[in-house]
Write an enzyme that holds these catalytic residues in place. Sequence first.
Site, PDB file in Angstrom:
ATOM      1  N   ASN A  63      -1.569  12.396   6.853  1.00 23.74           N
ATOM      2  CA  ASN A  63      -0.132  12.544   7.269  1.00 23.74           C
ATOM      3  C   ASN A  63       0.179  13.760   7.989  1.00 23.74           C
ATOM      4  O   ASN A  63       1.200  14.381   7.828  1.00 23.74           O
ATOM      5  CB  ASN A  63       0.749  12.840   5.655  1.00 23.74           C
ATOM      6  CG  ASN A  63       0.540  11.702   4.633  1.00 23.74           C
ATOM      7  OD1 ASN A  63       0.655  10.603   5.151  1.00 23.74           O
ATOM      8  ND2 ASN A  63       0.296  11.916   3.643  1.00 23.74           N
ATOM      9  N   ASP A 115       7.429  -1.131 -16.278  1.00 22.18           N
ATOM     10  CA  ASP A 115       7.147  -2.047 -15.067  1.00 22.18           C
ATOM     11  C   ASP A 115       5.781  -1.974 -14.516  1.00 22.18           C
ATOM     12  O   ASP A 115       5.413  -2.604 -13.544  1.00 22.18           O
ATOM     13  CB  ASP A 115       8.017  -1.849 -13.894  1.00 22.18           C
ATOM     14  CG  ASP A 115       8.487  -2.914 -13.376  1.00 22.18           C
ATOM     15  OD1 ASP A 115       8.476  -3.966 -13.672  1.00 22.18           O
ATOM     16  OD2 ASP A 115       9.027  -2.833 -11.865  1.00 22.18           O
ATOM     17  N   HIS A 145       2.111  10.432  -8.679  1.00 18.48           N
ATOM     18  CA  HIS A 145       1.608   9.836  -7.120  1.00 18.48           C
ATOM     19  C   HIS A 145       0.804   8.593  -7.489  1.00 18.48           C
ATOM     20  O   HIS A 145       0.858   7.456  -6.925  1.00 18.48           O
ATOM     21  CB  HIS A 145       0.684  11.025  -6.473  1.00 18.48           C
ATOM     22  CG  HIS A 145       0.364  10.600  -5.092  1.00 18.48           C
ATOM     23  ND1 HIS A 145      -0.898   9.813  -4.641  1.00 18.48           N
ATOM     24  CD2 HIS A 145       0.846  10.583  -3.971  1.00 18.48           C
ATOM     25  CE1 HIS A 145      -0.997   9.502  -3.493  1.00 18.48           C
ATOM     26  NE2 HIS A 145       0.291  10.167  -2.886  1.00 18.48           N
ATOM     27  N   VAL A 159      10.921  -3.254  -9.789  1.00 16.38           N
ATOM     28  CA  VAL A 159      10.353  -3.854  -8.683  1.00 16.38           C
ATOM     29  C   VAL A 159       9.186  -4.830  -8.719  1.00 16.38           C
ATOM     30  O   VAL A 159       8.792  -4.945  -9.716  1.00 16.38           O
ATOM     31  CB  VAL A 159      10.038  -2.604  -7.724  1.00 16.38           C
ATOM     32  CG1 VAL A 159      11.185  -1.883  -7.210  1.00 16.38           C
ATOM     33  CG2 VAL A 159       9.071  -1.628  -8.319  1.00 16.38           C
ATOM     34  N   ASN A 169       9.557 -10.100 -13.712  1.00 18.12           N
ATOM     35  CA  ASN A 169       9.687 -10.042 -15.015  1.00 18.12           C
ATOM     36  C   ASN A 169      11.080  -9.535 -15.312  1.00 18.12           C
ATOM     37  O   ASN A 169      11.444  -8.858 -16.390  1.00 18.12           O
ATOM     38  CB  ASN A 169       8.883  -8.727 -15.461  1.00 18.12           C
ATOM     39  CG  ASN A 169       8.822  -7.386 -14.815  1.00 18.12           C
ATOM     40  OD1 ASN A 169       9.533  -7.590 -13.553  1.00 18.12           O
ATOM     41  ND2 ASN A 169       8.644  -6.335 -15.415  1.00 18.12           N
ATOM     42  N   ALA A 183     -15.078   2.336   5.216  1.00 16.62           N
ATOM     43  CA  ALA A 183     -13.685   2.331   4.602  1.00 16.62           C
ATOM     44  C   ALA A 183     -12.918   1.695   5.869  1.00 16.62           C
ATOM     45  O   ALA A 183     -12.793   1.750   7.005  1.00 16.62           O
ATOM     46  CB  ALA A 183     -13.281   3.672   4.387  1.00 16.62           C
ATOM     47  N   ASP A 205      -7.060   8.648  -7.718  1.00 17.59           N
ATOM     48  CA  ASP A 205      -5.661   9.470  -7.561  1.00 17.59           C
ATOM     49  C   ASP A 205      -5.495  10.660  -8.575  1.00 17.59           C
ATOM     50  O   ASP A 205      -6.437  11.023  -9.268  1.00 17.59           O
ATOM     51  CB  ASP A 205      -4.619   8.339  -7.250  1.00 17.59           C
ATOM     52  CG  ASP A 205      -3.505   8.934  -6.285  1.00 17.59           C
ATOM     53  OD1 ASP A 205      -2.968   9.722  -6.855  1.00 17.59           O
ATOM     54  OD2 ASP A 205      -3.306   8.106  -5.382  1.00 17.59           O
ATOM     55  N   ALA A 251     -11.351   8.537   5.119  1.00 15.36           N
ATOM     56  CA  ALA A 251     -10.869   7.196   5.802  1.00 15.36           C
ATOM     57  C   ALA A 251     -11.859   7.459   7.133  1.00 15.36           C
ATOM     58  O   ALA A 251     -11.919   6.230   7.843  1.00 15.36           O
ATOM     59  CB  ALA A 251      -9.328   7.464   6.388  1.00 15.36           C
ATOM     60  N   SER A 306      -0.409   7.288   1.930  1.00 18.49           N
ATOM     61  CA  SER A 306      -0.779   6.829   0.470  1.00 18.49           C
ATOM     62  C   SER A 306      -0.096   5.744   0.110  1.00 18.49           C
ATOM     63  O   SER A 306      -0.635   4.830  -0.597  1.00 18.49           O
ATOM     64  CB  SER A 306      -0.290   8.089  -0.478  1.00 18.49           C
ATOM     65  OG  SER A 306      -1.108   9.090  -0.386  1.00 18.49           O
TER      66      SER A 306
END
Lengths: 584, 68
Positions: free
Chosen positions: A295, A179, A204, A222, A218, A310, A171, A305, A368
Amino acid sequence: MARPDPEASPGPGRWLGLALLASVGVGLWLLPSPAPVAYQTGGELAEPEPVGPGTLVVDYVDGTSPAEIAAIEAAAGIRLEWASPVSEDEALRSGEVADLPTALTTLAADPRVEVVEPAYEMSVSEVPAVRPQLGYPDDPLYPRQWNLALVGAPVGWRLGGGQGVLVAVIDTGVSPLPDLPAERVLAGRSFVPGVPTAADDHGHGTHVAGTIAQATNNGAGVAGVAPNARILPLKALSANGGGRTDWIAAAIDEAVDQGAQVINLSLGGGHSDVLVNAVEKARRAGVVVVAAAGNAGQEGIGSPADAPAALAVTAVGPDDQLAPYSSWGKGVEIAGPGGNTKLTGGGITQATLDGAGGQAFKEWQGTSMATPHVAGAAAVLLGAGASPDEAERLLLGTADDRDDPLRYGAGRVDLAAAGRSLLLHQRGLLAGIGAALALALTVLAGLSGPARVVSLVSAAVVAGGVLFLPLLPLPPGGWLSLLARPFLQWPGPFWSGFPLWQSVLLPLVVGVLFAPSRLAGPLALGFVSGVAGYLLYGAASGTTDLWWMPLGFDRTWLATNGTLTLLVGMAVAGMVKMRRRAAT
Amino acid sequence: MSWRGVLRHEPTEGGVWVLDTPKGRFVLLGRLDGAVDGATVEVDGEEVESFGFAMMGPQIEVRRLRGC
């Protein structure tokens, strides 16, 4: 005539053992999937909506006189009112204006105006929030993660949360955050010319990595799908979000070389043979490759993809229906939660960069965002002992089927169902093999009654773990997590990392030490049977990966040691029998 | 090359600028200072053989953005 057996109570013991095993199986079928309880919370993270055109709120500097305020507003061509009957002290005014942008600009330039902005309406979340089960996880923003509840992440946490699995995120890079701690994120590598490290310069990749391995329970931020997995950041997209196929293909090769077991590709473009070939090579090397469908909001998916090897992922929103932006079409394998930010609280909230060197929790949408849910689920299954083929089969075979393969493939990913299936089929089989070997050895040892039950149950637990534990809504961690796993999958640097852990060594020690004991003998027999069953299953199925063993010798090692362990078991059975004879 | 179309800011993938043209949708890469959602613009740049996280169409590396 046979001597009376002081430990035997034939018949009932055998039936009790069978009943115990059967009850475990029935329990697995009957236990419900732990579902989150819905309730409403505020939606502070969502973008606020202006209240109609031209509603303005102004906070004047305290002490500004009413005359001055009237003059300022007259000069700006507006007339506001006190925001509330008690707002005069705070000099807070609001009201409708004809030309909002001009009024904003004019007032912002006046030094007597402290703050000026459009009035926003803070709405409550339109998406039901989730409640932690028995306080787990304690991440304060977890209630917004409808996506984790939708895919059944809590079952995944109790299955080990991807412990020991390396997931490559190809990426914009990944940057450790409070976090997303540094110990979960390897150094990685950059394939973008002129960019020396795999640190994220966009945000991203960090958001995507967070969905996979965000620090969970923790007390901050999130949670993630596979919080115990490690992330290998491979930067193949530049800060503007673009990258060349040769960079991405090289990153895929690097992921394989670095030992990644899952590759997450939240990126795409047109068709590329180079990328398809790289994905095929990775899959042949035993790596699960997960890629975003795109998208464009229309039919047709691009590379990577469209590579047959995959897992192509479309996106669903909080309504569990295909998100409007998601591409779809031939080649789609599975769907995951990608969010829909048009609904308040409907995006995927993860930690990412705040643009000023810190951490922010951002609610994003996209295929994504859907893809790492599937990658994380694959990591959990691999960490729980599934082979790459098994993990893919489980993900596709247990997905929530919509009977619309072009839009959802096999269905929306359901980690809870995949986990149950893994427990039932793989671990249930392991427990059964262990118990069957124990049954044979107890017959050899002349054990029956409670002693036989002890051997059978301990063998089943050692070989397959306490099967139903991950399905109970109990917080993971500690002894519960250990007991939920087959004994030889217990984590720890001195246990599963030790090369001779998966060998005859430990059963030999246990057998020699405890076989002569009246009380511990049946337990030792069960332990040896469980380990023998686990090793022999690993040899037959090829699901056990020995990191230290040269490629191809894993099965030979396991078969040899499984057989030796069984011989140790026979010796232990003989010792138990002799001890019993001596006792009588 | 240049393209003429309507600028759109898509909320997907954390926010992506795209250009809707009669030939279809293009993803815009690079600095887009002063871009306004809904504005008709002319984009000078280069279509790049590039992949990315936007996944909404071909990508243009923007050199200059002109309002129309």
